[in-house]
Scaffold this motif. Structure first.
Motif, PDB file in Angstrom:
ATOM      1  N   UNK A 173      30.511  54.024  40.973  1.00 18.28           N
ATOM      2  CA  UNK A 173      29.588  54.321  40.176  1.00 18.28           C
ATOM      3  C   UNK A 173      29.905  53.738  38.860  1.00 18.28           C
ATOM      4  N   UNK A 174      31.186  53.668  38.463  1.00 17.41           N
ATOM      5  CA  UNK A 174      31.529  52.885  37.208  1.00 17.41           C
ATOM      6  C   UNK A 174      31.270  51.543  37.475  1.00 17.41           C
ATOM      7  N   UNK A 187      38.546  46.664  29.542  1.00 14.44           N
ATOM      8  CA  UNK A 187      37.971  47.618  30.302  1.00 14.44           C
ATOM      9  C   UNK A 187      38.930  48.699  31.108  1.00 14.44           C
ATOM     10  N   UNK A 188      39.931  48.281  31.440  1.00 15.41           N
ATOM     11  CA  UNK A 188      40.984  49.111  32.030  1.00 15.41           C
ATOM     12  C   UNK A 188      41.568  49.967  31.207  1.00 15.41           C
ATOM     13  N   UNK A 189      41.907  49.790  30.038  1.00 12.51           N
ATOM     14  CA  UNK A 189      42.366  50.685  28.897  1.00 12.51           C
ATOM     15  C   UNK A 189      41.107  51.828  28.579  1.00 12.51           C
ATOM     16  N   UNK A 201      29.032  48.710  35.347  1.00 14.96           N
ATOM     17  CA  UNK A 201      29.688  47.627  34.471  1.00 14.96           C
ATOM     18  C   UNK A 201      29.800  46.281  35.194  1.00 14.96           C
ATOM     19  N   UNK A 202      29.790  45.986  36.640  1.00 17.63           N
ATOM     20  CA  UNK A 202      29.796  44.645  37.029  1.00 17.63           C
ATOM     21  C   UNK A 202      31.421  44.120  36.953  1.00 17.63           C
ATOM     22  N   UNK A 203      32.418  45.183  36.799  1.00 15.27           N
ATOM     23  CA  UNK A 203      33.978  44.627  36.536  1.00 15.27           C
ATOM     24  C   UNK A 203      34.764  45.612  37.676  1.00 15.27           C
ATOM     25  N   UNK A 204      34.773  45.344  39.041  1.00 12.80           N
ATOM     26  CA  UNK A 204      35.414  46.043  39.986  1.00 12.80           C
ATOM     27  C   UNK A 204      36.870  45.835  39.677  1.00 12.80           C
ATOM     28  N   UNK A 205      37.419  44.597  39.419  1.00 11.75           N
ATOM     29  CA  UNK A 205      38.786  44.650  39.657  1.00 11.75           C
ATOM     30  C   UNK A 205      39.507  45.682  38.293  1.00 11.75           C
ATOM     31  N   UNK A 261      40.251  37.949  34.111  1.00 11.37           N
ATOM     32  CA  UNK A 261      39.729  38.661  35.496  1.00 11.37           C
ATOM     33  C   UNK A 261      40.082  40.089  35.596  1.00 11.37           C
ATOM     34  N   UNK A 262      41.213  40.440  35.093  1.00 12.70           N
ATOM     35  CA  UNK A 262      41.890  41.804  35.286  1.00 12.70           C
ATOM     36  C   UNK A 262      41.025  42.447  34.410  1.00 12.70           C
TER      37      UNK A 262
END
Length: 303
Positions: free
Chosen positions: A241-242, A49-51, A246-250, A44-45
């Motif tokens: 915006x992003x 996508x974070x990197x 991407x539908x990935x808020x976390x 879920x993290x």
């Protein structure tokens, strides 16, 4: 009988043992390790996508805009805070009343409400006219035709910050004994020179710590400028915006949090060196001369 000239025997001091400290440290380390392992293995993290977005161009633009909002608003807030402090300490009752009302309004209402008001300012005042009162208009501005959300965000943040900086500066100035100003005046200094060379250098030890906290707080408050609305700060770009695309808020929230932590850490280091610079000459420990004087005074009291 004891030998007067014989030095006293060394005290064999045994340090106290604190086993529960080690137990608590082990428990904390285990809990932190479990949390980090769970976060690293939890999909879920979205660490991929974070990197991917940590150094994204849009994110870096948001960081730059957030820094601009912080620096400009803080600079204006400090200048207005100094002016409000002078008005508050003035013997003129009108200036004192104006300063008090300003502080009452901007400290008594939420900053989000103030930013929302500034966002509606072009709607409330569609046209600004400059000219002779009840006479001809010389200049006219159509606010609705102007795109100024960035400027309105700075105005809203700066006015709110000025109210708090005024109290911080006033507390710093009043912490300096009045005799310092009187001595400076007796030496022939003007009021401005005495404030610049005598009062303010001593007051900075009191002003710097809360001012550093205000800068850090203002950095995080910039995430509320969406009320203006201004949507090009770090939080807005990352979440509205992003993340909406991407539908990935976390992971995007983690990206924003990482950059806030980086900037805050840099500000904390700067605050540390500023505090150390202005605390030169001030020490909490007594010198040898002061300790000898204190021992003599206690000995004299005992007689």
């Amino acid at each position: 009988m004891t030998d007067v000239g014989k030095p006293p025997e060394a005290i064999d001091a045994v340090p106290l043992r604190h086993p529960w400290r080690w137990v608590a440290a082990v428990v904390i380390i285990v809990l932190v390790g479990l949390f980090l392992y769970g976060a690293a293995t939890n999909p879920a993290y979205g660490w991929s996508t974070y990197s991917e977005y940590l150094f994204n161009e849009r994110i870096l633009l948001g960081v730059f805009n957030t820094l601009q909002l912080t620096v400009y608003s803080m600079a204006i807030g400090i200048v207005l805070g100094v002016a409000l402090t002078v008005m508050r300490l003035s013997s003129n009752p009108v200036l004192g009343a104006v300063s008090w009302v300003f502080l009452w309004i901007f400290r008594g209402t939420p900053v989000y409400v103030q930013l929302a008001f500034w966002g509606l300012f072009p709607t409330i005042y569609r046209n600004l006219q400059l000219g002779v009162p009840f006479g001809p208009s010389l200049l006219q501005f159509d606010l609705q035709a102007l795109s100024i959300p960035f400027a309105l965000a700075i105005v809203g943040l700066a006015l709110n910050e000025a109210a708090y900086m005024a109290e911080i500066i006033r507390a710093g100035i009043t912490s300096v004994p009045e005799g310092q100003m009187e001595a400076s005046t007796a030496l022939g200094m003007s009021w401005s020179m005495a404030m610049r060379r005598t009062v303010l250098p001593q007051a900075m030890r009191v002003i710097i710590p809360p001012t550093g906290n205000e800068v850090i707080s203002l950095l995080k408050t910039t995430s509320l400028v969406t009320a203006v609305p201004y949507s090009f700060d770090l939080y807005s770009i990352a979440t509205r915006e992003i993340a909406a695309r991407t539908f990935e808020p976390v992971p995007l929230l983690m990206v924003a949090a990482t950059w806030y932590l980086v900037i805050t850490s840099i500000l904390m280091v700067g605050q540390y060196y500023l505090e150390r610079h202005f605390s030169r000459g001030a020490s909490r420990t007594l010198t040898t001369k002061q300790l000898d004087a204190l021992a003599k005074a206690q000995g004299g009291d005992g007689l």
